[in-house]
Design a protein around this motif. Structure first.
Motif, PDB file in Angstrom:
ATOM      1  N   VAL A 167     -15.295   5.655   8.202  1.00  0.00           N
ATOM      2  CA  VAL A 167     -15.335   7.113   8.131  1.00  0.00           C
ATOM      3  C   VAL A 167     -15.699   7.533   6.707  1.00  0.00           C
ATOM      4  N   PRO A 168     -16.636   8.474   6.526  1.00  0.00           N
ATOM      5  CA  PRO A 168     -17.010   8.935   5.186  1.00  0.00           C
ATOM      6  C   PRO A 168     -15.805   9.406   4.382  1.00  0.00           C
ATOM      7  N   LYS A 169     -15.875   9.217   3.050  1.00  0.00           N
ATOM      8  CA  LYS A 169     -14.709   9.474   2.198  1.00  0.00           C
ATOM      9  C   LYS A 169     -14.199  10.903   2.296  1.00  0.00           C
ATOM     10  N   LEU A 202       0.833  -1.196   0.000  1.00  0.00           N
ATOM     11  CA  LEU A 202       0.000   0.000   0.000  1.00  0.00           C
ATOM     12  C   LEU A 202       0.874   1.255   0.000  1.00  0.00           C
ATOM     13  N   SER A 203       0.336   2.330  -0.548  1.00  0.00           N
ATOM     14  CA  SER A 203       1.047   3.600  -0.544  1.00  0.00           C
ATOM     15  C   SER A 203       1.017   4.215   0.855  1.00  0.00           C
ATOM     16  N   VAL A 204       1.774   5.290   1.029  1.00  0.00           N
ATOM     17  CA  VAL A 204       1.760   6.020   2.291  1.00  0.00           C
ATOM     18  C   VAL A 204       0.338   6.462   2.615  1.00  0.00           C
ATOM     19  N   TRP A 205      -0.352   7.040   1.625  1.00  0.00           N
ATOM     20  CA  TRP A 205      -1.729   7.490   1.820  1.00  0.00           C
ATOM     21  C   TRP A 205      -2.618   6.327   2.262  1.00  0.00           C
ATOM     22  N   GLU A 206      -2.506   5.220   1.587  1.00  0.00           N
ATOM     23  CA  GLU A 206      -3.369   4.071   1.892  1.00  0.00           C
ATOM     24  C   GLU A 206      -3.057   3.484   3.274  1.00  0.00           C
ATOM     25  N   ASN A 207      -1.776   3.468   3.663  1.00  0.00           N
ATOM     26  CA  ASN A 207      -1.416   2.978   4.997  1.00  0.00           C
ATOM     27  C   ASN A 207      -2.040   3.851   6.088  1.00  0.00           C
ATOM     28  N   VAL A 208      -1.981   5.157   5.896  1.00  0.00           N
ATOM     29  CA  VAL A 208      -2.511   6.071   6.897  1.00  0.00           C
ATOM     30  C   VAL A 208      -4.045   6.050   6.896  1.00  0.00           C
ATOM     31  N   ALA A 209      -4.641   5.865   5.733  1.00  0.00           N
ATOM     32  CA  ALA A 209      -6.104   5.855   5.636  1.00  0.00           C
ATOM     33  C   ALA A 209      -6.729   4.584   6.192  1.00  0.00           C
ATOM     34  N   PHE A 210      -5.953   3.521   6.293  1.00  0.00           N
ATOM     35  CA  PHE A 210      -6.502   2.214   6.649  1.00  0.00           C
ATOM     36  C   PHE A 210      -7.315   2.203   7.953  1.00  0.00           C
ATOM     37  N   PRO A 211      -6.835   2.812   9.040  1.00  0.00           N
ATOM     38  CA  PRO A 211      -7.643   2.798  10.278  1.00  0.00           C
ATOM     39  C   PRO A 211      -8.999   3.476  10.112  1.00  0.00           C
ATOM     40  N   LEU A 212      -9.039   4.529   9.291  1.00  0.00           N
ATOM     41  CA  LEU A 212     -10.308   5.228   9.079  1.00  0.00           C
ATOM     42  C   LEU A 212     -11.256   4.396   8.222  1.00  0.00           C
ATOM     43  N   GLN A 213     -10.697   3.676   7.255  1.00  0.00           N
ATOM     44  CA  GLN A 213     -11.532   2.791   6.433  1.00  0.00           C
ATOM     45  C   GLN A 213     -12.169   1.701   7.291  1.00  0.00           C
ATOM     46  N   LEU A 214     -11.390   1.158   8.229  1.00  0.00           N
ATOM     47  CA  LEU A 214     -11.934   0.133   9.112  1.00  0.00           C
ATOM     48  C   LEU A 214     -13.109   0.656   9.928  1.00  0.00           C
ATOM     49  N   ARG A 215     -13.078   1.927  10.239  1.00  0.00           N
ATOM     50  CA  ARG A 215     -14.113   2.522  11.069  1.00  0.00           C
ATOM     51  C   ARG A 215     -15.268   3.089  10.258  1.00  0.00           C
ATOM     52  N   LEU A 256     -12.439  11.248   5.521  1.00  0.00           N
ATOM     53  CA  LEU A 256     -11.219  10.449   5.455  1.00  0.00           C
ATOM     54  C   LEU A 256     -10.129  11.212   4.713  1.00  0.00           C
ATOM     55  N   ARG A 257     -10.479  11.764   3.553  1.00  0.00           N
ATOM     56  CA  ARG A 257      -9.474  12.487   2.768  1.00  0.00           C
ATOM     57  C   ARG A 257      -8.938  13.694   3.544  1.00  0.00           C
ATOM     58  N   ARG A 258      -9.830  14.399   4.215  1.00  0.00           N
ATOM     59  CA  ARG A 258      -9.409  15.578   4.963  1.00  0.00           C
ATOM     60  C   ARG A 258      -8.449  15.202   6.090  1.00  0.00           C
ATOM     61  N   ARG A 259      -8.803  14.170   6.846  1.00  0.00           N
ATOM     62  CA  ARG A 259      -7.992  13.813   8.002  1.00  0.00           C
ATOM     63  C   ARG A 259      -6.656  13.208   7.606  1.00  0.00           C
ATOM     64  N   VAL A 260      -6.641  12.390   6.560  1.00  0.00           N
ATOM     65  CA  VAL A 260      -5.371  11.833   6.093  1.00  0.00           C
ATOM     66  C   VAL A 260      -4.477  12.949   5.571  1.00  0.00           C
ATOM     67  N   GLY A 261      -5.059  13.861   4.791  1.00  0.00           N
ATOM     68  CA  GLY A 261      -4.277  14.971   4.258  1.00  0.00           C
ATOM     69  C   GLY A 261      -3.689  15.841   5.354  1.00  0.00           C
ATOM     70  N   GLU A 262      -4.496  16.162   6.355  1.00  0.00           N
ATOM     71  CA  GLU A 262      -4.015  16.987   7.464  1.00  0.00           C
ATOM     72  C   GLU A 262      -2.900  16.287   8.237  1.00  0.00           C
TER      73      GLU A 262
END
Length: 375
Positions: free
Chosen positions: A123-125, A108-121, A128-134
């Motif tokens: 979190v709306p897309k 997985l990419s850096v983005w996908e690794n960081v997004a993974f916990p939010l996907q499990l929960r 998710l994008r906002r929080r991963v980006g921040e």
């Protein structure tokens, strides 16, 4: 799923000094009759950076693993945010965890690794994008979002692991020697980054290390552990300047210990007649008059002076340059064979080898401990 990822519902981090503390009460853990953690109790405030510091086998990692839920205590309780989590599975505690091993998904990419916990929960897309980006921006990783872990340095991978633990805003982040595999320069850089992020987000962090300097740099308070016990739980300044036990004085400050006997004790000072014959003035201490004691003073708090003016005298044995400092050893002339005292002095004040010198220190910088067994 990497072991560092601990699932929970998203939680809001309280700013420092607010919210309910994390409470640990009388935690105990034994392995085959050996006590790894012995009745450890402490309260940690929201937004506080606390470090468990100790040598291998001191119980620091076992205590952290019990808080995380990866190790079940024999007795005691763990309360997070007012909720007893002692017997809950790790994924139900809502805690973040960062290991020394990065444990990233290699495909997985850096983005996908960081997004993974939010996907499990779920979190709306958009959220998710906002929080991963921040989170990536905060850690200086925005330009690396599409890279795979193998394309990153060790320090960058550790920052990704930290982002993955931060992105769902857990109430407590647990870190088990996360910088242990990095070189000193990179460790120093990431210490600064971890402390900056912790302060900006008001995170509650419990950190494990055996590195004294790292603990002093990062922590609001440090629990110095030995043989499963907490010797002292205090601020870095108090631990360094007012250690309560000889172990803390030695482990944190590499103290010199000078044996002697209390000659006078008043509200203003404690006078100790050293075995070398000199009279040493320390700050007010508890040992009674006549008690056998060890006077402890750190290498950086000792000063050189003319032989007649010091509380002991000796001959300079070695002078080692370490950047802006010199490390000096002085062999005591009036002590027992093998008595050597260590000093750290500015490089411009280095003595000559074989020079006869006196040693002195400010009373406020000297701790006095009653000798075990009275002598």
């Amino acid at each position: 799923m990497p072991e560092a990822e601990v699932m929970s519902e998203p939680a809001v981090v309280s700013p420092p000094g607010t919210g309910k503390p994390l409470s640990v009460t009388a935690l105990r853990k034994t392995y085959g009759g050996v006590t790894a953690v012995d009745e450890v109790s402490m309260e940690i405030a929201a937004g506080e950076f606390v470090t468990f510091l100790g040598a291998s086998g001191s119980g620091k990692t076992t205590t952290l693993m019990m808080i995380a839920g990866f190790c079940e205590p024999d007795s005691g309780s763990i309360v997070v945010g007012g909720r007893d989590v002692t017997r809950l599975a790790p994924q139900k505690r809502g805690l973040g965890f960062v290991f020394q091993q990065y444990l990233l998904f290699p495909h997985l990419s850096v983005w996908e690794n960081v997004a993974f916990p939010l996907q499990l929960r779920g979190v709306p897309k958009a959220e998710l994008r906002r929080r991963v980006g921040e989170t990536l921006e905060m850690a200086g990783l925005s330009g690396m979002a599409r890279r795979r872990p193998r394309e990153l340095s060790g320090g960058q991978q550790q920052r990704v692991a930290l982002c993955r633990a931060l992105v769902y805003r857990p109430p407590v982040i647990l870190m088990d020697e996360p910088l242990g595999a990095l070189d000193k320069k990179l460790r120093d850089q990431l210490q600064t980054e971890i402390k900056r992020i912790q302060r900006e987000l008001g995170l509650t962090v419990i950190y494990v290390t055996h590195d004294q300097e790292e603990a002093l740099v990062l922590s609001d308070r440090i629990a110095v552990m030995r043989d499963g016990l907490v010797d002292q739980f205090d601020t870095p300044q108090e631990l360094f300047e007012r250690p309560r036990t000889p172990f803390v004085a030695d482990f944190l400050g590499a103290a010199n210990f000078l044996p002697g006997q209390v000659e006078e004790r008043t509200a203003e000072h404690c006078l100790v007649r050293l075995d070398t014959g000199g009279l040493l003035r320390a700050r007010p201490q508890s040992p009674p008059r006549g008690a056998r004691v060890q006077a402890a003073v750190q290498p950086g708090r000792l000063e050189l002076c003319p032989p007649a003016e010091g509380f002991c005298t000796g001959t300079v044995e070695t002078v080692t340059y370490v950047g802006t400092l010199v490390r000096v050893t002085v062999r005591l002339l009036d002590g027992t064979p093998g008595d050597v005292v260590r000093l750290e002095l500015p490089a411009g004040r280095a003595p000559a080898v074989a020079e006869r010198v006196g040693l002195t220190a400010q009373a406020a910088d000297i701790s006095v401990f009653e000798a075990e067994g009275g002598g």
